[in-house]
Design a protein around this motif. Structure first.
Motif, PDB file in Angstrom:
ATOM      1  N   THR A 159       0.831  -1.214   0.000  1.00 31.01           N
ATOM      2  CA  THR A 159       0.000   0.000   0.000  1.00 31.01           C
ATOM      3  C   THR A 159       0.859   1.256   0.000  1.00 31.01           C
ATOM      4  OG1 THR A 159      -0.160  -0.211   2.408  1.00 31.01           O
ATOM      5  CG2 THR A 159      -1.989  -1.090   1.105  1.00 31.01           C
ATOM      6  N   SER A 160       1.400   1.619   1.170  1.00 33.83           N
ATOM      7  CA  SER A 160       2.071   2.910   1.298  1.00 33.83           C
ATOM      8  C   SER A 160       3.407   2.976   0.557  1.00 33.83           C
ATOM      9  CB  SER A 160       2.290   3.245   2.776  1.00 33.83           C
ATOM     10  OG  SER A 160       3.051   2.227   3.407  1.00 33.83           O
ATOM     11  N   SER A 161       4.103   1.866   0.404  1.00 30.26           N
ATOM     12  CA  SER A 161       5.361   1.822  -0.360  1.00 30.26           C
ATOM     13  C   SER A 161       5.241   0.730  -1.408  1.00 30.26           C
ATOM     14  CB  SER A 161       6.559   1.550   0.562  1.00 30.26           C
ATOM     15  OG  SER A 161       6.730   2.587   1.492  1.00 30.26           O
ATOM     16  N   PRO A 162       4.665   1.048  -2.565  1.00 32.13           N
ATOM     17  CA  PRO A 162       4.327   0.024  -3.552  1.00 32.13           C
ATOM     18  C   PRO A 162       5.544  -0.765  -4.044  1.00 32.13           C
ATOM     19  CG  PRO A 162       3.227   2.093  -4.053  1.00 32.13           C
ATOM     20  CD  PRO A 162       4.225   2.380  -2.971  1.00 32.13           C
ATOM     21  N   LEU A 163       5.417  -2.077  -4.049  1.00 36.34           N
ATOM     22  CA  LEU A 163       6.417  -2.983  -4.609  1.00 36.34           C
ATOM     23  C   LEU A 163       5.912  -3.512  -5.940  1.00 36.34           C
ATOM     24  CD1 LEU A 163       7.312  -5.037  -1.392  1.00 36.34           C
ATOM     25  CD2 LEU A 163       8.440  -2.987  -2.278  1.00 36.34           C
ATOM     26  N   THR A 164       6.828  -4.003  -6.761  1.00 39.01           N
ATOM     27  CA  THR A 164       6.448  -4.483  -8.087  1.00 39.01           C
ATOM     28  C   THR A 164       6.730  -5.970  -8.246  1.00 39.01           C
ATOM     29  OG1 THR A 164       6.798  -4.230 -10.467  1.00 39.01           O
ATOM     30  CG2 THR A 164       8.697  -3.824  -9.051  1.00 39.01           C
ATOM     31  N   PHE A 165       5.886  -6.642  -9.004  1.00 43.31           N
ATOM     32  CA  PHE A 165       6.182  -8.004  -9.428  1.00 43.31           C
ATOM     33  C   PHE A 165       7.407  -7.986 -10.335  1.00 43.31           C
ATOM     34  CE2 PHE A 165       1.538  -8.545  -8.639  1.00 43.31           C
ATOM     35  CZ  PHE A 165       1.610  -9.604  -7.739  1.00 43.31           C
ATOM     36  N   SER A 166       8.100  -9.118 -10.411  1.00 40.83           N
ATOM     37  CA  SER A 166       9.295  -9.209 -11.254  1.00 40.83           C
ATOM     38  C   SER A 166       8.943  -9.319 -12.731  1.00 40.83           C
ATOM     39  CB  SER A 166      10.142 -10.412 -10.833  1.00 40.83           C
ATOM     40  OG  SER A 166      10.545 -10.297  -9.481  1.00 40.83           O
ATOM     41  N   VAL A 167       7.807  -9.885 -13.024  1.00 37.74           N
ATOM     42  CA  VAL A 167       7.328 -10.000 -14.403  1.00 37.74           C
ATOM     43  C   VAL A 167       5.864  -9.557 -14.422  1.00 37.74           C
ATOM     44  CG1 VAL A 167       8.891 -11.928 -14.893  1.00 37.74           C
ATOM     45  CG2 VAL A 167       6.554 -12.400 -14.164  1.00 37.74           C
ATOM     46  N   PRO A 168       5.362  -9.143 -15.570  1.00 40.91           N
ATOM     47  CA  PRO A 168       3.944  -8.761 -15.616  1.00 40.91           C
ATOM     48  C   PRO A 168       3.048  -9.961 -15.355  1.00 40.91           C
ATOM     49  CG  PRO A 168       4.896  -8.798 -17.823  1.00 40.91           C
ATOM     50  CD  PRO A 168       6.023  -8.940 -16.869  1.00 40.91           C
ATOM     51  N   PRO A 169       2.126  -9.884 -14.405  1.00 40.36           N
ATOM     52  CA  PRO A 169       1.161 -10.959 -14.214  1.00 40.36           C
ATOM     53  C   PRO A 169       0.299 -11.121 -15.471  1.00 40.36           C
ATOM     54  CG  PRO A 169       1.115  -9.391 -12.397  1.00 40.36           C
ATOM     55  CD  PRO A 169       1.931  -8.771 -13.483  1.00 40.36           C
ATOM     56  N   PRO A 170      -0.298 -12.279 -15.676  1.00 39.95           N
ATOM     57  CA  PRO A 170      -1.194 -12.446 -16.824  1.00 39.95           C
ATOM     58  C   PRO A 170      -2.259 -11.363 -16.907  1.00 39.95           C
ATOM     59  CG  PRO A 170      -0.749 -14.575 -15.845  1.00 39.95           C
ATOM     60  CD  PRO A 170      -0.113 -13.553 -14.941  1.00 39.95           C
ATOM     61  N   THR A 171      -2.758 -10.903 -15.763  1.00 41.31           N
ATOM     62  CA  THR A 171      -3.789  -9.862 -15.778  1.00 41.31           C
ATOM     63  C   THR A 171      -3.256  -8.561 -16.377  1.00 41.31           C
ATOM     64  OG1 THR A 171      -3.196  -9.420 -13.460  1.00 41.31           O
ATOM     65  CG2 THR A 171      -5.136 -10.783 -13.862  1.00 41.31           C
ATOM     66  N   ALA A 172      -1.955  -8.270 -16.156  1.00 36.89           N
ATOM     67  CA  ALA A 172      -1.352  -7.082 -16.763  1.00 36.89           C
ATOM     68  C   ALA A 172      -1.185  -7.272 -18.267  1.00 36.89           C
ATOM     69  CB  ALA A 172      -0.005  -6.783 -16.111  1.00 36.89           C
ATOM     70  N   VAL A 173      -0.833  -8.482 -18.680  1.00 35.26           N
ATOM     71  CA  VAL A 173      -0.704  -8.763 -20.117  1.00 35.26           C
ATOM     72  C   VAL A 173      -2.059  -8.637 -20.807  1.00 35.26           C
ATOM     73  CG1 VAL A 173       0.001 -10.467 -21.852  1.00 35.26           C
ATOM     74  CG2 VAL A 173       1.282 -10.270 -19.712  1.00 35.26           C
ATOM     75  N   PHE A 174      -3.138  -9.047 -20.128  1.00 39.00           N
ATOM     76  CA  PHE A 174      -4.478  -8.862 -20.697  1.00 39.00           C
ATOM     77  C   PHE A 174      -4.716  -7.386 -21.020  1.00 39.00           C
ATOM     78  CE2 PHE A 174      -6.028 -12.618 -17.867  1.00 39.00           C
ATOM     79  CZ  PHE A 174      -5.414 -13.518 -18.719  1.00 39.00           C
ATOM     80  N   GLY A 175      -4.281  -6.505 -20.116  1.00 35.49           N
ATOM     81  CA  GLY A 175      -4.443  -5.073 -20.345  1.00 35.49           C
ATOM     82  C   GLY A 175      -3.624  -4.578 -21.517  1.00 35.49           C
ATOM     83  N   MET A 176      -2.393  -5.087 -21.668  1.00 31.99           N
ATOM     84  CA  MET A 176      -1.558  -4.720 -22.818  1.00 31.99           C
ATOM     85  C   MET A 176      -2.231  -5.134 -24.119  1.00 31.99           C
ATOM     86  SD  MET A 176       2.163  -5.995 -21.455  1.00 31.99           S
ATOM     87  CE  MET A 176       2.829  -5.502 -19.877  1.00 31.99           C
ATOM     88  N   LEU A 177      -2.745  -6.353 -24.156  1.00 30.33           N
ATOM     89  CA  LEU A 177      -3.404  -6.842 -25.370  1.00 30.33           C
ATOM     90  C   LEU A 177      -4.668  -6.038 -25.656  1.00 30.33           C
ATOM     91  CD1 LEU A 177      -3.041 -10.716 -24.806  1.00 30.33           C
ATOM     92  CD2 LEU A 177      -1.521  -9.174 -26.070  1.00 30.33           C
ATOM     93  N   GLY A 178      -5.390  -5.681 -24.600  1.00 25.38           N
ATOM     94  CA  GLY A 178      -6.582  -4.859 -24.781  1.00 25.38           C
ATOM     95  C   GLY A 178      -6.248  -3.503 -25.371  1.00 25.38           C
ATOM     96  N   ALA A 179      -5.116  -2.903 -24.931  1.00 28.02           N
ATOM     97  CA  ALA A 179      -4.692  -1.610 -25.475  1.00 28.02           C
ATOM     98  C   ALA A 179      -4.337  -1.736 -26.955  1.00 28.02           C
ATOM     99  CB  ALA A 179      -3.489  -1.085 -24.689  1.00 28.02           C
ATOM    100  N   ILE A 180      -3.672  -2.823 -27.318  1.00 25.94           N
ATOM    101  CA  ILE A 180      -3.301  -3.043 -28.718  1.00 25.94           C
ATOM    102  C   ILE A 180      -4.536  -3.231 -29.583  1.00 25.94           C
ATOM    103  CG2 ILE A 180      -2.156  -4.668 -30.286  1.00 25.94           C
ATOM    104  CD1 ILE A 180      -0.084  -5.139 -28.053  1.00 25.94           C
ATOM    105  N   LEU A 181      -5.517  -3.962 -29.071  1.00 25.54           N
ATOM    106  CA  LEU A 181      -6.710  -4.278 -29.864  1.00 25.54           C
ATOM    107  C   LEU A 181      -7.754  -3.171 -29.845  1.00 25.54           C
ATOM    108  CD1 LEU A 181      -7.124  -8.031 -28.857  1.00 25.54           C
ATOM    109  CD2 LEU A 181      -6.442  -7.149 -31.094  1.00 25.54           C
TER     110      LEU A 181
END
Length: 230
Positions: free
Chosen positions: A21-43
């Motif tokens: 929350t207060s100090s956001p950490l990041t996943f090491s790779v994009p989760p599948p849910t993030a890739v869904f968003g990338m594909l949605g932006a492309i399409l």
């Protein structure tokens, strides 16, 4: 089944871990849910609709690490724009330490069960056409991408080496080798259109982009290499 392969990279990336929350950490790779968003932006699917067309029920995703995972922390300034009325009247600012991926680069493998959507995705990625700007998590972390090809994916009964990240449940045994760095993260793999995650998996990876060796199931042979699809 056919799989489209493309590379995606940028200067920085941030895929927020759901438990920070207060100090956001990041996943090491994009989760599948993030890739869904990338594909949605492309399409060209809007942020409120893309999960109706691209989700874990109709899309398989594989992620290969191309650049060794590097994380840095930077402070970013958040400003309160809701009650100021005008930008020059903004007085409330909050400085947040945020973790970012430095020079992230991934090879993405995608299969979509809807032939029409899949063919449209091939055309857009091959010709670098997008409806919305593609980013690596946050909107201002602009990404570049490049088409690598479309290949046939053949299911394997078992495998001894994979080049992608892999769900823990697909791993029967794993060989720990000197010089490799192993990591496991719990990631969301599916979401409802209201953006509430509905499923999670533990994902195992070698953070320098080297292969995982051992005994694996539910893998595919693609372009003379073995991958795992989620």
């Amino acid at each position: 089944m056919k799989v489209i392969i493309f590379d995606i990279w940028g200067e920085f990336g941030h895929f927020k871990k759901f438990y920070t929350t207060s100090s956001p950490l990041t996943f090491s790779v994009p989760p599948p849910t993030a890739v869904f968003g990338m594909l949605g932006a492309i399409l060209g699917f809007g942020k409120d609709e893309y999960l109706n067309y691209i989700n874990a029920d109709n899309t398989k995703i594989g992620i290969q690490i191309l650049n060794p995972i590097k994380k840095i922390r930077m402070s970013i300034n958040l400003i309160d724009t809701k009650n100021s009325g005008s930008f020059h009247l903004i007085k409330n600012r909050t400085q947040i330490k945020t973790e970012f991926l430095k020079n992230p680069a991934y090879r993405i493998y995608v299969h979509h069960y809807d032939e029409k959507i899949f063919n449209k995705l091939i055309d857009h990625i091959k010709n670098k056409k997008t409806h919305y700007t593609v980013s690596l998590g946050l909107a201002n972390l602009i990404a570049n991408f490049e088409f690598q090809g479309v290949y046939e994916a053949a299911a394997l009964e078992s495998a001894t080496e994979v080049i992608t990240t892999i769900p823990e449940e697909y791993v029967e045994s794993i060989e720990i080798s000197e010089g490799k760095k192993y990591f496991k993260e719990k990631m969301p793999i599916n979401m409802k259109p209201d953006r509430k995650p509905t499923a999670y998996k533990n994902i195992i990876m070698e953070t320098q982009g080297k292969t995982l060796n051992g005994k694996f199931k539910n893998c595919y042979w693609v372009n003379n290499q073995t991958i795992a699809l989620i």
